[in-house]
Scaffold this motif. Structure first.
Motif, PDB file in Angstrom:
ATOM      1  N   PRO A   1     -42.743  64.108  26.322  1.00 21.90           N
ATOM      2  CA  PRO A   1     -41.625  62.497  26.078  1.00 21.90           C
ATOM      3  C   PRO A   1     -42.188  61.388  25.661  1.00 21.90           C
ATOM      4  N   GLY A   2     -42.248  60.985  24.831  1.00 22.15           N
ATOM      5  CA  GLY A   2     -43.140  59.514  24.122  1.00 22.15           C
ATOM      6  C   GLY A   2     -44.528  60.442  23.537  1.00 22.15           C
ATOM      7  N   ALA A   3     -44.582  61.211  23.505  1.00 21.81           N
ATOM      8  CA  ALA A   3     -46.007  61.539  23.562  1.00 21.81           C
ATOM      9  C   ALA A   3     -46.371  61.609  21.710  1.00 21.81           C
ATOM     10  N   GLU A   4     -46.741  61.923  20.542  1.00 21.98           N
ATOM     11  CA  GLU A   4     -47.419  62.375  19.531  1.00 21.98           C
ATOM     12  C   GLU A   4     -47.305  64.156  19.235  1.00 21.98           C
ATOM     13  N   LEU A   5     -47.879  65.204  20.240  1.00 27.13           N
ATOM     14  CA  LEU A   5     -48.499  65.809  20.329  1.00 27.13           C
ATOM     15  C   LEU A   5     -48.567  66.280  21.482  1.00 27.13           C
ATOM     16  N   GLY A   6     -48.225  68.125  21.837  1.00 27.26           N
ATOM     17  CA  GLY A   6     -48.793  68.172  23.325  1.00 27.26           C
ATOM     18  C   GLY A   6     -49.997  68.672  23.272  1.00 27.26           C
ATOM     19  N   ASP A   7     -50.208  69.014  24.578  1.00 26.52           N
ATOM     20  CA  ASP A   7     -51.752  69.712  24.542  1.00 26.52           C
ATOM     21  C   ASP A   7     -52.565  70.471  23.868  1.00 26.52           C
ATOM     22  N   LEU A   8     -51.163  72.110  23.303  1.00 24.68           N
ATOM     23  CA  LEU A   8     -51.921  73.021  22.618  1.00 24.68           C
ATOM     24  C   LEU A   8     -52.181  72.108  20.914  1.00 24.68           C
ATOM     25  N   GLN A   9     -51.232  71.405  21.094  1.00 25.04           N
ATOM     26  CA  GLN A   9     -50.638  71.026  19.291  1.00 25.04           C
ATOM     27  C   GLN A   9     -52.288  70.309  19.138  1.00 25.04           C
ATOM     28  N   ALA A  10     -52.309  69.153  20.473  1.00 25.21           N
ATOM     29  CA  ALA A  10     -53.396  68.483  20.146  1.00 25.21           C
ATOM     30  C   ALA A  10     -54.631  69.087  19.708  1.00 25.21           C
ATOM     31  N   ALA A  11     -55.180  70.614  20.793  1.00 30.12           N
ATOM     32  CA  ALA A  11     -56.572  71.142  20.391  1.00 30.12           C
ATOM     33  C   ALA A  11     -56.051  71.977  19.362  1.00 30.12           C
ATOM     34  N   PHE A  12     -55.439  71.977  19.027  1.00 31.55           N
ATOM     35  CA  PHE A  12     -54.949  73.194  17.271  1.00 31.55           C
ATOM     36  C   PHE A  12     -55.341  72.776  16.460  1.00 31.55           C
ATOM     37  N   ARG A  13     -55.518  70.631  16.342  1.00 35.72           N
ATOM     38  CA  ARG A  13     -56.081  69.947  14.791  1.00 35.72           C
ATOM     39  C   ARG A  13     -56.914  69.628  15.651  1.00 35.72           C
TER      40      ARG A  13
ATOM     41  N   ALA B   1     -57.534  74.111  13.749  1.00 31.02           N
ATOM     42  CA  ALA B   1     -56.910  76.109  14.126  1.00 31.02           C
ATOM     43  C   ALA B   1     -55.298  76.395  12.986  1.00 31.02           C
ATOM     44  N   LEU B   2     -55.385  75.067  12.046  1.00 31.67           N
ATOM     45  CA  LEU B   2     -54.105  75.923  11.764  1.00 31.67           C
ATOM     46  C   LEU B   2     -54.036  74.606  10.421  1.00 31.67           C
ATOM     47  N   GLN B   3     -53.924  75.896   9.288  1.00 34.22           N
ATOM     48  CA  GLN B   3     -54.091  75.404   7.961  1.00 34.22           C
ATOM     49  C   GLN B   3     -53.258  75.622   6.979  1.00 34.22           C
ATOM     50  N   CYS B   4     -52.791  76.695   6.472  1.00 28.76           N
ATOM     51  CA  CYS B   4     -51.278  76.796   5.770  1.00 28.76           C
ATOM     52  C   CYS B   4     -49.409  75.987   6.446  1.00 28.76           C
ATOM     53  N   GLY B   5     -50.044  76.545   7.980  1.00 34.50           N
ATOM     54  CA  GLY B   5     -48.379  76.170   8.856  1.00 34.50           C
ATOM     55  C   GLY B   5     -47.981  77.033   9.561  1.00 34.50           C
ATOM     56  N   PHE B   6     -48.173  78.237   8.303  1.00 33.95           N
ATOM     57  CA  PHE B   6     -47.360  79.502   8.434  1.00 33.95           C
ATOM     58  C   PHE B   6     -46.816  79.794  10.033  1.00 33.95           C
ATOM     59  N   CYS B   7     -48.239  80.516   9.996  1.00 34.22           N
ATOM     60  CA  CYS B   7     -47.805  81.100  11.413  1.00 34.22           C
ATOM     61  C   CYS B   7     -48.019  80.185  12.423  1.00 34.22           C
ATOM     62  N   THR B   8     -48.102  78.951  12.592  1.00 35.29           N
ATOM     63  CA  THR B   8     -48.617  77.719  13.683  1.00 35.29           C
ATOM     64  C   THR B   8     -47.949  77.670  14.039  1.00 35.29           C
ATOM     65  N   PRO B   9     -46.107  78.090  14.373  1.00 35.90           N
ATOM     66  CA  PRO B   9     -45.039  77.413  15.991  1.00 35.90           C
ATOM     67  C   PRO B   9     -45.061  78.733  16.319  1.00 35.90           C
ATOM     68  N   GLY B  10     -45.025  80.134  15.427  1.00 28.61           N
ATOM     69  CA  GLY B  10     -44.597  81.018  16.304  1.00 28.61           C
ATOM     70  C   GLY B  10     -46.177  81.388  17.366  1.00 28.61           C
ATOM     71  N   ILE B  11     -47.138  81.221  16.659  1.00 32.16           N
ATOM     72  CA  ILE B  11     -48.666  80.671  17.376  1.00 32.16           C
ATOM     73  C   ILE B  11     -48.741  79.738  18.685  1.00 32.16           C
ATOM     74  N   LEU B  12     -48.439  78.721  18.151  1.00 34.22           N
ATOM     75  CA  LEU B  12     -48.539  77.556  19.373  1.00 34.22           C
ATOM     76  C   LEU B  12     -47.452  78.203  20.416  1.00 34.22           C
ATOM     77  N   MET B  13     -46.342  78.963  20.130  1.00 32.64           N
ATOM     78  CA  MET B  13     -44.806  79.322  20.711  1.00 32.64           C
ATOM     79  C   MET B  13     -44.948  80.040  21.962  1.00 32.64           C
ATOM     80  N   SER B  14     -46.611  81.673  21.243  1.00 36.17           N
ATOM     81  CA  SER B  14     -46.697  82.396  22.534  1.00 36.17           C
ATOM     82  C   SER B  14     -47.950  82.092  23.093  1.00 36.17           C
ATOM     83  N   ALA B  15     -48.867  80.901  22.634  1.00 39.44           N
ATOM     84  CA  ALA B  15     -49.284  80.595  23.531  1.00 39.44           C
ATOM     85  C   ALA B  15     -49.325  79.398  24.789  1.00 39.44           C
ATOM     86  N   ALA B  16     -48.336  79.228  24.209  1.00 38.00           N
ATOM     87  CA  ALA B  16     -47.844  77.729  25.364  1.00 38.00           C
ATOM     88  C   ALA B  16     -46.897  79.267  26.334  1.00 38.00           C
ATOM     89  N   GLU B  17     -46.715  80.165  26.445  1.00 40.37           N
ATOM     90  CA  GLU B  17     -45.621  81.158  27.204  1.00 40.37           C
ATOM     91  C   GLU B  17     -46.606  82.202  27.707  1.00 40.37           C
TER      92      GLU B  17
END
Length: 86
Positions: free
Chosen positions: A6-18, A22-38
Motif C-alpha cells: 500500500p502506497g508503494a509504486e512497485l513491490g520488491d519482486l516487481q522492482a527487482a524484475f525492473r 526480467a521483462l520485455q514484452c510483458g506477456f508472461c510477466t504477470p504469471g511469472i510474478l505471481m508464481s514467484a511470489a507464491e
C-alpha cells in the motif's frame, strides 16, 4: 498491482524484475510474478536450480530467463537479510 505494498509504486519482486531487465514484452510477466511470489512464500531460501525448476512451467521467449532468475534470487536474499535483522 496485487504485489505492490500500500502506497508503494512497485513491490520488491516487481522492482527487482525492473532492475534485472526480467521483462520485455510483458506477456508472461504477470504469471511469472505471481508464481514467484507464491514460490518465495513456500521456499524462502531457494537456490538457482529450484528457481529454474519453478519457472519450468512458464514460457518466456524474450528474456532468456537469466534476469528473471537473478531477480527472484535477489529478492529471496534481501528478504532473508531483512528477516534476520527483525
Amino acid at each position: 498491482e496485487g504485489l505492490a505494498r500500500p502506497g508503494a509504486e512497485l513491490g520488491d519482486l516487481q522492482a527487482a524484475f525492473r532492475r534485472h531487465h526480467a521483462l520485455q514484452c510483458g506477456f508472461c510477466t504477470p504469471g511469472i510474478l505471481m508464481s514467484a511470489a507464491e514460490f518465495l512464500a513456500r521456499v524462502p531460501h531457494p537456490d538457482e536450480a529450484q528457481v529454474r525448476d519453478m519457472l519450468a512451467g512458464h514460457l518466456c521467449r524474450c528474456t532468456g530467463y537469466s534476469g528473471i532468475v537473478h531477480a527472484i534470487l535477489e529478492v529471496a536474499a534481501a528478504r532473508a537479510e531483512t528477516s534476520s535483522h527483525a
